[in-house]
Design an enzyme around this catalytic site. Sequence first.
Site, PDB file in Angstrom:
ATOM      1  N   CYS A  80       0.824  -1.209   0.000  1.00 49.40           N
ATOM      2  CA  CYS A  80       0.000   0.000   0.000  1.00 49.40           C
ATOM      3  C   CYS A  80       0.870   1.277   0.000  1.00 49.40           C
ATOM      4  CB  CYS A  80      -0.992  -0.061   1.154  1.00 49.40           C
ATOM      5  SG  CYS A  80      -2.433   0.968   0.865  1.00 49.40           S
ATOM      6  N   HIS A 172      -3.328  -5.193   1.811  1.00 49.61           N
ATOM      7  CA  HIS A 172      -2.648  -5.459   3.095  1.00 49.61           C
ATOM      8  C   HIS A 172      -2.750  -6.930   3.517  1.00 49.61           C
ATOM      9  CE1 HIS A 172      -2.155  -1.227   4.553  1.00 49.61           C
ATOM     10  NE2 HIS A 172      -3.149  -1.015   3.724  1.00 49.61           N
ATOM     11  N   GLU A 174      -1.039  -8.402   5.626  1.00 50.74           N
ATOM     12  CA  GLU A 174      -0.752  -8.496   7.070  1.00 50.74           C
ATOM     13  C   GLU A 174      -2.008  -8.285   7.925  1.00 50.74           C
ATOM     14  OE1 GLU A 174      -0.209  -5.990   5.184  1.00 50.74           O
ATOM     15  OE2 GLU A 174      -0.543  -4.123   6.268  1.00 50.74           O
TER      16      GLU A 174
HETATM   17  N1  GLN Z   1      -3.472   6.395   0.862  1.00 57.52           N
HETATM   18  C1  GLN Z   1      -2.282   6.181   1.621  1.00 57.52           C
HETATM   19  C2  GLN Z   1      -1.133   7.013   1.046  1.00 57.52           C
HETATM   20  O1  GLN Z   1      -1.303   7.706   0.130  1.00 57.52           O
HETATM   21  C3  GLN Z   1      -1.923   4.707   1.664  1.00 57.52           C
HETATM   22  C4  GLN Z   1      -2.950   3.927   2.451  1.00 57.52           C
HETATM   23  C5  GLN Z   1      -2.452   2.665   3.079  1.00 57.52           C
HETATM   24  O2  GLN Z   1      -1.251   2.415   3.160  1.00 57.52           O
HETATM   25  N2  GLN Z   1      -3.379   1.899   3.583  1.00 57.52           N
HETATM   26  O3  GLN Z   1      -0.055   6.949   1.526  1.00 57.52           O
END
Ligand code: GLN
Length: 199
Positions: A80, A172, A174
Amino acid sequence: MITVGVLGIQGAVKEHMNMLNKLPNITGICVKYKEDLEKINGLIIPGGESTAIGKLLRDFDLLNPIKKLIEKGLPVWGTCAGMILLSKNISNDSKTHFSVMDIDVVRNGYGSQLDSFLIDLDIKEVSLKPIPLVFIRAPYIKSIGKNVKVLASLNDNIIACVEKNMLVTSFHPELTKDLSFHKYFIDMIHESKAITSTM
Ligand code: GLN
């Protein structure tokens, strides 16, 4: 024994450590200082807030040391926000961070916190069973360079891919009970160790 670092300055650090602790012959350590980098065979960059992690990486003088290790072949997995930090291009942000992976990502591509969702998806390369995927303010990948291999897509958007020693996922693993992606990353570490020991 394999030691996997989890970048421990912001985000879902504990959750990745818990997953690593479930795997045999793996030690998970939290990476906060430059010295921690000497102990690891691979590094996970967790989800969180990419702008905040990017700022702290610079404040803690970790950005360039980690970038150099990745360029030398250290296996790295960005989940992410971690994926955003690794990308060479962020479509809707002018500031990049490690800028090592040939992907173009869209931050918050799946909307806000309220648009978070969970789906099960077959990702043949990673598991024989469908994998539960959790998306939270998730980015997706709009386009990739020629050396990047797609592992999974969702409605025309790429959500997991690899390039050499780098793995990224929009979601994610995890935050689920499914260890497939962690095992996949450990396999990448084993492969990279095999390559370096024959050099
Ligand atoms: N939207 C977040 C960002 O721009 C990332 C979100 C996440 O890691 N769950 O960093």
